[in-house]
Scaffold this motif. Sequence first.
Motif, PDB file in Angstrom:
ATOM      1  N   ILE A   1     -82.748 -10.890  13.062  1.00  9.51           N
ATOM      2  CA  ILE A   1     -81.998 -10.698  14.302  1.00  9.51           C
ATOM      3  C   ILE A   1     -81.287 -11.992  14.686  1.00  9.51           C
ATOM      4  O   ILE A   1     -80.123 -11.988  15.105  1.00  9.51           O
ATOM      5  CB  ILE A   1     -82.931 -10.235  15.433  1.00  9.51           C
ATOM      6  N   ARG A   2     -81.961 -13.118  14.503  1.00 11.43           N
ATOM      7  CA  ARG A   2     -81.328 -14.402  14.839  1.00 11.43           C
ATOM      8  C   ARG A   2     -80.148 -14.696  13.904  1.00 11.43           C
ATOM      9  O   ARG A   2     -79.143 -15.278  14.312  1.00 11.43           O
ATOM     10  CB  ARG A   2     -82.358 -15.532  14.770  1.00 11.43           C
ATOM     11  N   ASP A   3     -80.267 -14.285  12.643  1.00 12.64           N
ATOM     12  CA  ASP A   3     -79.150 -14.443  11.713  1.00 12.64           C
ATOM     13  C   ASP A   3     -77.959 -13.590  12.147  1.00 12.64           C
ATOM     14  O   ASP A   3     -76.802 -14.021  12.053  1.00 12.64           O
ATOM     15  CB  ASP A   3     -79.563 -14.034  10.298  1.00 12.64           C
ATOM     16  N   ILE A   4     -78.241 -12.383  12.618  1.00 13.75           N
ATOM     17  CA  ILE A   4     -77.170 -11.496  13.090  1.00 13.75           C
ATOM     18  C   ILE A   4     -76.521 -12.091  14.337  1.00 13.75           C
ATOM     19  O   ILE A   4     -75.302 -12.017  14.524  1.00 13.75           O
ATOM     20  CB  ILE A   4     -77.722 -10.089  13.364  1.00 13.75           C
ATOM     21  N   GLN A   5     -77.331 -12.685  15.191  1.00 13.97           N
ATOM     22  CA  GLN A   5     -76.808 -13.369  16.380  1.00 13.97           C
ATOM     23  C   GLN A   5     -75.817 -14.465  15.971  1.00 13.97           C
ATOM     24  O   GLN A   5     -74.714 -14.566  16.519  1.00 13.97           O
ATOM     25  CB  GLN A   5     -77.958 -13.975  17.180  1.00 13.97           C
ATOM     26  N   THR A   6     -76.211 -15.283  14.998  1.00 14.81           N
ATOM     27  CA  THR A   6     -75.337 -16.354  14.509  1.00 14.81           C
ATOM     28  C   THR A   6     -74.076 -15.775  13.872  1.00 14.81           C
ATOM     29  O   THR A   6     -72.967 -16.290  14.079  1.00 14.81           O
ATOM     30  CB  THR A   6     -76.088 -17.220  13.479  1.00 14.81           C
ATOM     31  N   ALA A   7     -74.235 -14.701  13.100  1.00 15.81           N
ATOM     32  CA  ALA A   7     -73.097 -14.062  12.433  1.00 15.81           C
ATOM     33  C   ALA A   7     -72.109 -13.515  13.457  1.00 15.81           C
ATOM     34  O   ALA A   7     -70.887 -13.639  13.291  1.00 15.81           O
ATOM     35  CB  ALA A   7     -73.583 -12.949  11.514  1.00 15.81           C
ATOM     36  N   ALA A   8     -72.627 -12.902  14.534  1.00 14.08           N
ATOM     37  CA  ALA A   8     -71.759 -12.352  15.579  1.00 14.08           C
ATOM     38  C   ALA A   8     -71.000 -13.460  16.291  1.00 14.08           C
ATOM     39  O   ALA A   8     -69.810 -13.315  16.620  1.00 14.08           O
ATOM     40  CB  ALA A   8     -72.598 -11.552  16.574  1.00 14.08           C
TER      41      ALA A   8
ATOM     42  N   GLY B   1     -76.126 -13.943  22.407  1.00 23.45           N
ATOM     43  CA  GLY B   1     -77.541 -14.195  22.601  1.00 23.45           C
ATOM     44  C   GLY B   1     -78.350 -13.036  22.062  1.00 23.45           C
ATOM     45  O   GLY B   1     -77.803 -12.103  21.457  1.00 23.45           O
ATOM     46  N   THR B   2     -79.652 -13.066  22.243  1.00 20.32           N
ATOM     47  CA  THR B   2     -80.513 -11.954  21.835  1.00 20.32           C
ATOM     48  C   THR B   2     -81.072 -11.277  23.070  1.00 20.32           C
ATOM     49  O   THR B   2     -81.159 -11.865  24.148  1.00 20.32           O
ATOM     50  CB  THR B   2     -81.676 -12.437  20.950  1.00 20.32           C
ATOM     51  N   LEU B   3     -81.445 -10.021  22.899  1.00 16.27           N
ATOM     52  CA  LEU B   3     -82.021  -9.245  23.996  1.00 16.27           C
ATOM     53  C   LEU B   3     -83.215  -8.462  23.463  1.00 16.27           C
ATOM     54  O   LEU B   3     -83.044  -7.491  22.726  1.00 16.27           O
ATOM     55  CB  LEU B   3     -80.983  -8.278  24.575  1.00 16.27           C
ATOM     56  N   ARG B   4     -84.417  -8.921  23.786  1.00 14.37           N
ATOM     57  CA  ARG B   4     -85.633  -8.244  23.334  1.00 14.37           C
ATOM     58  C   ARG B   4     -85.985  -7.139  24.331  1.00 14.37           C
ATOM     59  O   ARG B   4     -86.238  -7.410  25.508  1.00 14.37           O
ATOM     60  CB  ARG B   4     -86.798  -9.223  23.197  1.00 14.37           C
ATOM     61  N   ALA B   5     -85.977  -5.901  23.845  1.00 17.94           N
ATOM     62  CA  ALA B   5     -86.227  -4.748  24.713  1.00 17.94           C
ATOM     63  C   ALA B   5     -87.697  -4.374  24.785  1.00 17.94           C
ATOM     64  O   ALA B   5     -88.066  -3.452  25.531  1.00 17.94           O
ATOM     65  CB  ALA B   5     -85.408  -3.556  24.226  1.00 17.94           C
ATOM     66  N   GLY B   6     -88.547  -5.053  24.009  1.00 19.79           N
ATOM     67  CA  GLY B   6     -89.968  -4.756  24.041  1.00 19.79           C
ATOM     68  C   GLY B   6     -90.596  -4.846  22.670  1.00 19.79           C
ATOM     69  O   GLY B   6     -89.979  -5.307  21.703  1.00 19.79           O
TER      70      GLY B   6
ATOM     71  N   VAL C   1     -77.249  -2.289  17.781  1.00 22.75           N
ATOM     72  CA  VAL C   1     -77.921  -3.591  17.642  1.00 22.75           C
ATOM     73  C   VAL C   1     -77.031  -4.701  18.191  1.00 22.75           C
ATOM     74  O   VAL C   1     -77.458  -5.490  19.038  1.00 22.75           O
ATOM     75  CB  VAL C   1     -78.285  -3.867  16.174  1.00 22.75           C
ATOM     76  N   VAL C   2     -75.802  -4.772  17.710  1.00 25.12           N
ATOM     77  CA  VAL C   2     -74.865  -5.791  18.182  1.00 25.12           C
ATOM     78  C   VAL C   2     -74.089  -5.218  19.366  1.00 25.12           C
ATOM     79  O   VAL C   2     -73.248  -4.327  19.202  1.00 25.12           O
ATOM     80  CB  VAL C   2     -73.906  -6.234  17.064  1.00 25.12           C
ATOM     81  N   LEU C   3     -74.391  -5.698  20.551  1.00 22.78           N
ATOM     82  CA  LEU C   3     -73.767  -5.200  21.779  1.00 22.78           C
ATOM     83  C   LEU C   3     -72.591  -6.116  22.120  1.00 22.78           C
ATOM     84  O   LEU C   3     -72.746  -7.145  22.785  1.00 22.78           O
ATOM     85  CB  LEU C   3     -74.795  -5.169  22.912  1.00 22.78           C
ATOM     86  N   PHE C   4     -71.416  -5.735  21.638  1.00 21.98           N
ATOM     87  CA  PHE C   4     -70.242  -6.603  21.751  1.00 21.98           C
ATOM     88  C   PHE C   4     -69.829  -6.836  23.200  1.00 21.98           C
ATOM     89  O   PHE C   4     -69.376  -7.928  23.556  1.00 21.98           O
ATOM     90  CB  PHE C   4     -69.072  -6.001  20.958  1.00 21.98           C
ATOM     91  N   LYS C   5     -69.972  -5.836  24.048  1.00 20.05           N
ATOM     92  CA  LYS C   5     -69.503  -5.971  25.437  1.00 20.05           C
ATOM     93  C   LYS C   5     -70.284  -7.022  26.217  1.00 20.05           C
ATOM     94  O   LYS C   5     -69.724  -7.751  27.027  1.00 20.05           O
ATOM     95  CB  LYS C   5     -69.568  -4.620  26.148  1.00 20.05           C
ATOM     96  N   ILE C   6     -71.589  -7.076  25.984  1.00 18.34           N
ATOM     97  CA  ILE C   6     -72.400  -8.042  26.736  1.00 18.34           C
ATOM     98  C   ILE C   6     -72.819  -9.229  25.873  1.00 18.34           C
ATOM     99  O   ILE C   6     -73.583 -10.082  26.305  1.00 18.34           O
ATOM    100  CB  ILE C   6     -73.647  -7.370  27.358  1.00 18.34           C
ATOM    101  N   LYS C   7     -72.333  -9.262  24.645  1.00 20.16           N
ATOM    102  CA  LYS C   7     -72.570 -10.390  23.722  1.00 20.16           C
ATOM    103  C   LYS C   7     -74.063 -10.661  23.520  1.00 20.16           C
ATOM    104  O   LYS C   7     -74.547 -11.779  23.696  1.00 20.16           O
ATOM    105  CB  LYS C   7     -71.845 -11.642  24.216  1.00 20.16           C
ATOM    106  N   ARG C   8     -74.762  -9.607  23.132  1.00 16.41           N
ATOM    107  CA  ARG C   8     -76.193  -9.706  22.858  1.00 16.41           C
ATOM    108  C   ARG C   8     -76.521  -8.931  21.582  1.00 16.41           C
ATOM    109  O   ARG C   8     -75.837  -7.970  21.226  1.00 16.41           O
ATOM    110  CB  ARG C   8     -77.029  -9.133  24.013  1.00 16.41           C
TER     111      ARG C   8
END
Length: 305
Positions: free
Chosen positions: A218-225, A234-239, A166-173
């Motif tokens: 998901i937005r809360d996790i984005q802020t937490a990261a 940022g966020t990345l919606r895969a579908g 879920v948290v993609l540290f390498k691409i910051k998404r």
Amino acid sequence: MTDFTQFPKSGTIILAGATGELGFLIAGFVVRRGGSLKSLVRKGSDNARIPELRRLGAEIIEVDFNNVAELVKACSGGTCVVSALSGLRDVIVETQTRLLNAAVEAGVPRFIPSDYCIDYTKLPEGSNRNLDLRREFSTRLNNAPIAPTSILNGMFTDLLTGQAPVVLFKIKRVLYWGDADQPMDFTTTRDTAAYTAAAALDTTTPRFLRIAGEVATIRDIQTAATKATGEEFGTLRAGSLGFLGSMIKITRALSPKNDEVFPPWQGMQYLHNMLSGKPKLSPLENDRYPEIRWTLVREVLATKH
């Protein structure tokens, strides 16, 4: 650090699965709360945690989990049987059933099964293989002459640092499907263990206890990261969730073997369940044991940085 010496010494906990990560943590918290602990381990096991359990003060009882008579003897004198076993049908349904039957025959009044998950009672059958097994055992548990209590904790927050993609540290998404504003439940393994130990020594627990170290979208996790790393995520919606469902079917069909406890498609099923909102935990019983301090998503993500 919580001072557990304030709690009365009472109860003998019979713990199956104490050499696993969650089970070992439960064992430690039971002892810190002053409870007596009997840890059931497979005969001949040389697991490195067995000496550690002895140092904690646990009584180690080697048993054949296929032998009910041995299990009855091991459960004798217990006030609650706690299962932290992990596996597929042979463990979650069959081995736990033998442990349940032994607990009943030994006169143990209470049983906590190896659930530790989202609310599978709200999910349709077939939506998650591992949770279907817990539902099947739950039916047997409900029909037994014993007081059951399941601990439901959502997803282990620890998984966000690696195993749950879920948290993609390498691409910051932060990766997701469906709705980025869907609330979900997260609890660390340690906090789940602390709560389970408290529940095991509590004679007044209901059928289900639902907890969440943090309810986050998901937005809360984005802020937490972002806060945890000091870098903008940022966020990345895969579908859509429908698309994720199709991916799960394809991944499962192409899987070389489906006898693993946590194959990639199983994790995808769990994420699909959470993002659907169907197994959202309610009501939460976080305040039942006020001495427990809940670990936030941000704190867990900070350990990865």
